[in-house]
Design a protein around this motif. Structure first.
Motif, PDB file in Angstrom:
ATOM      1  N   ARG A 165      -9.776   1.194  -3.099  1.00 39.91           N
ATOM      2  CA  ARG A 165     -11.248   1.152  -3.117  1.00 39.91           C
ATOM      3  C   ARG A 165     -11.783   0.291  -1.971  1.00 39.91           C
ATOM      4  NH1 ARG A 165     -12.587   0.837  -9.661  1.00 39.91           N
ATOM      5  NH2 ARG A 165     -11.452   2.752 -10.194  1.00 39.91           N
ATOM      6  N   MET A 166     -11.113   0.383  -0.845  1.00 40.24           N
ATOM      7  CA  MET A 166     -11.547  -0.322   0.358  1.00 40.24           C
ATOM      8  C   MET A 166     -12.340   0.641   1.235  1.00 40.24           C
ATOM      9  SD  MET A 166      -8.079  -2.500   1.294  1.00 40.24           S
ATOM     10  CE  MET A 166      -8.775  -3.098   2.854  1.00 40.24           C
TER      11      MET A 166
ATOM     12  N   GLY B 202      -5.631   6.744   4.933  1.00 44.83           N
ATOM     13  CA  GLY B 202      -6.889   7.035   4.253  1.00 44.83           C
ATOM     14  C   GLY B 202      -6.744   7.045   2.748  1.00 44.83           C
ATOM     15  N   SER B 203      -5.694   7.695   2.241  1.00 41.34           N
ATOM     16  CA  SER B 203      -5.490   7.733   0.790  1.00 41.34           C
ATOM     17  C   SER B 203      -5.146   6.352   0.252  1.00 41.34           C
ATOM     18  CB  SER B 203      -4.391   8.742   0.429  1.00 41.34           C
ATOM     19  OG  SER B 203      -3.149   8.377   0.992  1.00 41.34           O
TER      20      SER B 203
ATOM     21  N   LEU C 277       0.823  -1.204   0.000  1.00 40.39           N
ATOM     22  CA  LEU C 277       0.000   0.000   0.000  1.00 40.39           C
ATOM     23  C   LEU C 277       0.858   1.257   0.000  1.00 40.39           C
ATOM     24  CD1 LEU C 277      -2.706  -0.990   2.648  1.00 40.39           C
ATOM     25  CD2 LEU C 277      -2.707  -1.396   0.181  1.00 40.39           C
ATOM     26  N   GLY C 278       1.972   1.204   0.723  1.00 42.93           N
ATOM     27  CA  GLY C 278       2.910   2.318   0.801  1.00 42.93           C
ATOM     28  C   GLY C 278       4.321   1.785   0.895  1.00 42.93           C
TER      29      GLY C 278
END
Length: 258
Positions: free
Chosen positions: A66-67, A59-60, A7-8
């Motif tokens: 799209r969760m 959050g981003s 994710l990051g």
């Protein structure tokens, strides 16, 4: 099929740095490959979905995937780039009228209580010092040296035929701290720079040169470097001359855990 998604992949400040006009930050500012939010991964398996670490860009990251919901978070340590999104996660749970589950060693949870004393209104803290299970995975934490920043925790995941480790913040691991890195199919390791020139006493995360020495010693089958600073250019990854089993992680990268 169990799957891991990055994710990051950024370090504590992310990329781009707001003040920086280097080539990496400039490319990242246009939405390029080097744009990196704080390090985090999503594990999807028979137990559902669990995210490891919840930084200020959580959050981003959720929006990009799209969760709209999440039940399980695993935390490596109580530094802002790994926990800054917890109030936002608690707000999700409040609106969903449910309790979210946050897993971490006891001393990490105690730090969270000091930073965010209201979060347990919406979150259930679960101590995992002795390990726990999620789906078919058996997971256990161990303390690792985080250099000037003290300590962090890494996590070892195992099930029959497959072992992997998530270790985003560490440096100068002792022989005892290295032991869980033996016989791995996959190692995810934090590496800020290719070769960091800062005073060793001020540093807190491996650079790639040091990490490659660790990889040579521990001999995992596959390695992905994460927690990357603006000193790493994903568009020119060949300049780092990585061995075939070692790759630079990028956001959105998905791995099958099999």
């Amino acid at each position: 099929m169990d799957r891991l998604t990055f994710l990051g992949t950024g370090d504590s400040m992310g990329v781009p740095r707001v003040y920086c006009d280097c080539e990496v930050c400039t490319e990242a500012r246009t939405g390029g490959l080097n744009r990196r939010t704080r390090s985090s991964v999503l594990l999807e398996c028979g137990g559902g979905q669990m995210i490891i670490d919840c930084g200020p860009t959580w959050g981003s990251q959720m929006e990009r995937m799209r969760m709209r919901d999440l039940d399980h978070l695993l935390i490596t340590h109580a530094h802002y780039d790994h926990i800054g999104g917890l109030p936002e996660y608690a707000d999700l749970c409040r609106w969903r009228r449910k309790k979210g589950h946050v897993y971490a060693p006891a001393e990490v949870l105690q730090s969270l209580r000091g930073f965010f004393p209201w979060l347990e209104n919406q979150l259930v803290y679960q101590e995992v010092d002795d390990g726990f299970s999620f789906g078919e995975w058996r997971i256990f934490p161990w303390r690792v040296c985080h250099g000037r920043n003290g300590f962090s925790y890494a996590y070892h995941f195992s099930k029959p035929g497959y072992q992997w480790v998530y270790c985003p913040d560490s440096i100068r691991l002792s022989p005892e701290e290295k032991r869980p890195l033996e016989n791995l199919q996959l190692l995810i390791l934090g590496t800020n720079f290719y070769k960091e020139e800062a005073d060793p006493d001020t540093r807190s995360v491996y650079d790639i040169v040091e990490a490659l020495q660790l990889v040579e010693e521990m001999n995992p089958e596959r390695v992905f470097f994460t927690h990357l600073s603006h000193g790493i250019d994903l568009n020119e990854s060949e300049r780092y001359e990585l061995p075939e089993r070692c790759k630079l992680a990028h956001e959105g990268l998905r791995l099958e855990l099999c």
